[in-house]
Design an enzyme around this catalytic site. Structure first.
Site, mmCIF file in Angstrom:
data_model
loop_
_atom_site.group_PDB
_atom_site.id
_atom_site.type_symbol
_atom_site.label_atom_id
_atom_site.label_comp_id
_atom_site.label_asym_id
_atom_site.label_seq_id
_atom_site.Cartn_x
_atom_site.Cartn_y
_atom_site.Cartn_z
ATOM 1 N N GLU A 81 0.813 -1.223 0.000
ATOM 2 C CA GLU A 81 0.000 0.000 0.000
ATOM 3 C C GLU A 81 0.849 1.277 0.000
ATOM 4 O OE1 GLU A 81 -3.237 0.069 2.814
ATOM 5 O OE2 GLU A 81 -3.749 2.139 2.278
ATOM 6 N N LYS A 259 -7.795 0.045 11.355
ATOM 7 C CA LYS A 259 -7.216 -0.465 10.089
ATOM 8 C C LYS A 259 -5.978 0.363 9.737
ATOM 9 C CE LYS A 259 -6.565 -0.993 5.495
ATOM 10 N NZ LYS A 259 -5.627 -0.241 4.638
ATOM 11 N N ASP A 275 3.449 -13.746 12.201
ATOM 12 C CA ASP A 275 2.131 -14.193 11.743
ATOM 13 C C ASP A 275 1.132 -13.023 11.812
ATOM 14 O OD1 ASP A 275 -0.414 -15.352 11.580
ATOM 15 O OD2 ASP A 275 0.207 -17.192 12.585
ATOM 16 N N HIS A 373 -2.455 10.601 -0.915
ATOM 17 C CA HIS A 373 -2.503 9.169 -1.198
ATOM 18 C C HIS A 373 -2.544 8.917 -2.702
ATOM 19 C CE1 HIS A 373 -3.354 4.980 -0.240
ATOM 20 N NE2 HIS A 373 -4.238 5.021 -1.225
HETATM 21 P P1 NAD Z 1 8.541 -22.683 16.756
HETATM 22 O O1 NAD Z 1 7.912 -23.909 17.287
HETATM 23 O O2 NAD Z 1 9.025 -22.705 15.333
HETATM 24 O O3 NAD Z 1 9.770 -22.252 17.696
HETATM 25 C C1 NAD Z 1 9.645 -22.052 19.069
HETATM 26 C C2 NAD Z 1 10.628 -22.903 19.812
HETATM 27 O O4 NAD Z 1 11.944 -22.396 19.645
HETATM 28 C C3 NAD Z 1 10.406 -22.884 21.311
HETATM 29 O O5 NAD Z 1 9.413 -23.811 21.658
HETATM 30 C C4 NAD Z 1 11.776 -23.201 21.870
HETATM 31 O O6 NAD Z 1 11.937 -24.584 22.056
HETATM 32 C C5 NAD Z 1 12.738 -22.757 20.771
HETATM 33 N N1 NAD Z 1 13.546 -21.559 21.137
HETATM 34 C C6 NAD Z 1 14.864 -21.384 20.847
HETATM 35 N N2 NAD Z 1 15.291 -20.183 21.293
HETATM 36 C C7 NAD Z 1 14.243 -19.566 21.859
HETATM 37 C C8 NAD Z 1 14.048 -18.286 22.511
HETATM 38 N N3 NAD Z 1 15.041 -17.404 22.647
HETATM 39 N N4 NAD Z 1 12.823 -17.978 22.975
HETATM 40 C C9 NAD Z 1 11.804 -18.842 22.858
HETATM 41 N N5 NAD Z 1 11.919 -20.062 22.270
HETATM 42 C C10 NAD Z 1 13.123 -20.440 21.781
HETATM 43 O O7 NAD Z 1 7.596 -21.400 16.826
HETATM 44 P P2 NAD Z 1 6.447 -20.904 17.792
HETATM 45 O O8 NAD Z 1 6.804 -19.502 18.146
HETATM 46 O O9 NAD Z 1 6.129 -21.856 18.867
HETATM 47 O O10 NAD Z 1 5.203 -20.865 16.793
HETATM 48 C C11 NAD Z 1 5.063 -19.832 15.845
HETATM 49 C C12 NAD Z 1 4.495 -20.383 14.552
HETATM 50 O O11 NAD Z 1 3.264 -21.066 14.815
HETATM 51 C C13 NAD Z 1 4.139 -19.294 13.582
HETATM 52 O O12 NAD Z 1 4.671 -19.674 12.326
HETATM 53 C C14 NAD Z 1 2.618 -19.325 13.516
HETATM 54 O O13 NAD Z 1 2.166 -18.930 12.246
HETATM 55 C C15 NAD Z 1 2.318 -20.765 13.786
HETATM 56 N N6 NAD Z 1 0.984 -21.136 14.313
HETATM 57 C C16 NAD Z 1 0.072 -20.203 14.750
HETATM 58 C C17 NAD Z 1 -1.135 -20.620 15.266
HETATM 59 C C18 NAD Z 1 -2.088 -19.578 15.789
HETATM 60 O O14 NAD Z 1 -1.758 -18.412 15.802
HETATM 61 N N7 NAD Z 1 -3.295 -19.934 16.225
HETATM 62 C C19 NAD Z 1 -1.443 -21.981 15.370
HETATM 63 C C20 NAD Z 1 -0.480 -22.910 14.939
HETATM 64 C C21 NAD Z 1 0.742 -22.477 14.423
#
Ligand code: NAD
Length: 423
Positions: A81, A259, A275, A373
């Site tokens: 945008e 928005k 996300d 815009h």
């Molecule tokens: P992930 O599982 O890829 O990574 C997280 C993991 O990284 C942690 O569990 C930990 O073990 C490790 N880690 C390493 N260094 C870390 C640090 N400094 N801090 C925290 N953890 C660390 O990712 P996630 O964040 O658990 O999930 C995010 C993804 O899930 C996004 O891609 C999202 O789109 C997707 N998702 C979203 C939904 C929803 O929003 N409802 C549902 C399912 C999946």
């Protein structure tokens, strides 16, 4: 490092990248990734989602003039945008001298929900869940030793009874500190793993066990004092204030107001590989927490007619996990920002939302947004009207002379250029 580079917007993309690289120390390989020459391939895309046939490039711009918590910062924004990046940069300039944006964060606590049904004694079962809290927490934390080693992991549980049409269900909230991760996968893994134990304790049947995107235990706040852009024009100031007030009381206005805020927020969320849907769902639900959908910001008039803005919103964003590290451009976006934690990233994102909102209300309450815009949107319209790449500048220049960026004007210009070309 100063985020104020005079005339930054007038430079070519290559020169802008050079300027940023001077400040951030980007190597040639990294610059090439940002230029789109390598770094991201169809093969990489194929590893991220299913049924890949290609990928969609989105412009990546840099918002300048931001100071957040005393530190100057360049903010990468990925958006299709026009005027979003310009508006954020302009508003940030007006907050710069008074110290920029100050932020605070309630912590990286995410909520996992476990829905328990068919419970004979919901109140008795609720009590048993509390009695077994330590065992539940222990089992959850066994799933993610990395998170626990970083000081995160499951910290607490909340339990309540939800009366529905059919029965009284138990809803258990797992409160998990996901540190620098957004945490959806981390929380979902815990919620699924603990299900058999919950069924044993409650003697009920678990249906859903998944993250809630209403991340209201992960709130970011930002505030800033903006120079008054109306130079003593009390009528304009009054209009600014009244426009902002309407967004608190009228949901139709609040939706458009928010928005505009999300124009900035989603652009940084996208640029950092986070996300957008998770953030947007959470933000809009939070905006309704009073029972009516309202503005995420508040605007007040302070000393010397300065404008004080505040924003409060849930921001489930991470520095690790998801696509934040696996997407090469997203990884560089966080490097450019110089943020080291989810807390710092959320602070920058909230600041952009506040700046974006200031810019929108300022324009709406004075000259309107269309003039500025449409000028920036003119290149898109020129393409839509059939201009070839080498004609776009000429079409836009002629439209500027005519002082009209309407589509039908653009079409006329393109037609006349093509007729002249044939002759
Ligand atoms: P992930 O599982 O890829 O990574 C997280 C993991 O990284 C942690 O569990 C930990 O073990 C490790 N880690 C390493 N260094 C870390 C640090 N400094 N801090 C925290 N953890 C660390 O990712 P996630 O964040 O658990 O999930 C995010 C993804 O899930 C996004 O891609 C999202 O789109 C997707 N998702 C979203 C939904 C929803 O929003 N409802 C549902 C399912 C999946």
């Amino acid at each position: 490092m100063s985020s104020r580079i005079p005339g930054f917007y007038k430079l070519s993309p290559a020169k802008r990248l050079d300027k940023i690289a001077e400040h951030i120390e980007l190597g040639e390989e990294e610059k090439d990734i940002l230029r789109g020459n390598g770094g991201f391939s169809v093969n990489q895309a194929d590893q991220m989602i299913e049924n890949v046939i290609g990928y969609l490039p989105i412009p990546l711009g840099i918002a300048a003039n931001f100071k957040v918590n005393g530190k100057d910062v360049f903010i990468p924004m990925a958006t299709e945008e026009p005027s979003v990046v310009a508006a954020a940069s302009h508003a940030a300039k007006l907050a710069y001298e008074s110290g920029g944006f100050i932020t605070s964060y309630t912590g990286s606590i995410m909520i996992g929900q476990i829905q328990v049904t068919d419970v004979e004694d919901p109140y008795g079962a609720m009590a048993r869940v509390h009695e077994n809290k330590e065992e539940i927490i222990k089992l959850c934390n066994k799933q993610d030793p990395t998170l626990v080693s970083l000081g995160g992991g499951m910290k607490d549980i909340h339990v309540r009874i939800v009366p529905t049409n059919s029965e009284e269900m138990i809803l258990i909230h797992l409160l998990v500190d996901t540190r620098d991760a957004m945490g959806a996968n981390a929380v979902n893994t815990m919620a699924e793993a603990v299900t058999p134990l919950i069924e044993k304790i409650t003697q009920g049947s678990v249906v859903l066990r998944i993250l809630s995107n209403l991340a209201d235990e992960r709130i970011t706040r930002a505030r800033a004092i903006f120079e008054n852009p109306f130079e003593g024009d009390k009528v304009a100031m009054d209009k600014f204030y009244k426009a902002a007030q309407l967004a608190i009381y009228d949901p139709y206005r609040a939706t458009t107001h928010n928005k505009g805020i999300m124009n900035g927020i989603s652009a940084v969320v996208t640029a950092t590989g986070n996300d957008t849907r998770a953030v947007e769902a959470g933000v809009h639900a939070y905006a309704s927490k009073s029972g009516q959908y309202r503005s995420l910001t508040r605007w007040e008039i302070g000393k010397d007619n300065k404008i004080i803005g505040t924003i409060e919103l849930p921001l489930a964003v991470g520095m690790v996990g998801g696509a934040t590290q696996s997407h090469p451009v997203a990884k560089l976006a966080t490097k450019i920002m110089g943020v080291q934690s989810a807390e710092q990233l959320a602070g920058v994102i909230a600041s952009v939302g506040l700046a974006q909102n200031f810019a929108a209300i300022r324009a709406l309450a004075s000259e309107g947004i269309q003039q500025g815009h449409m000028k920036l949107h003119a290149r898109n319209l020129a393409v839509l009207a059939g201009a070839k790449e080498d004609q776009i500048d000429e079409v836009v220049n002629i439209a500027a002379k005519h002082e009209s960026y309407q589509f039908h004007e653009m079409e006329k210009i393109v037609k006349s250029l093509n007729t002249n070309r044939k002759r």
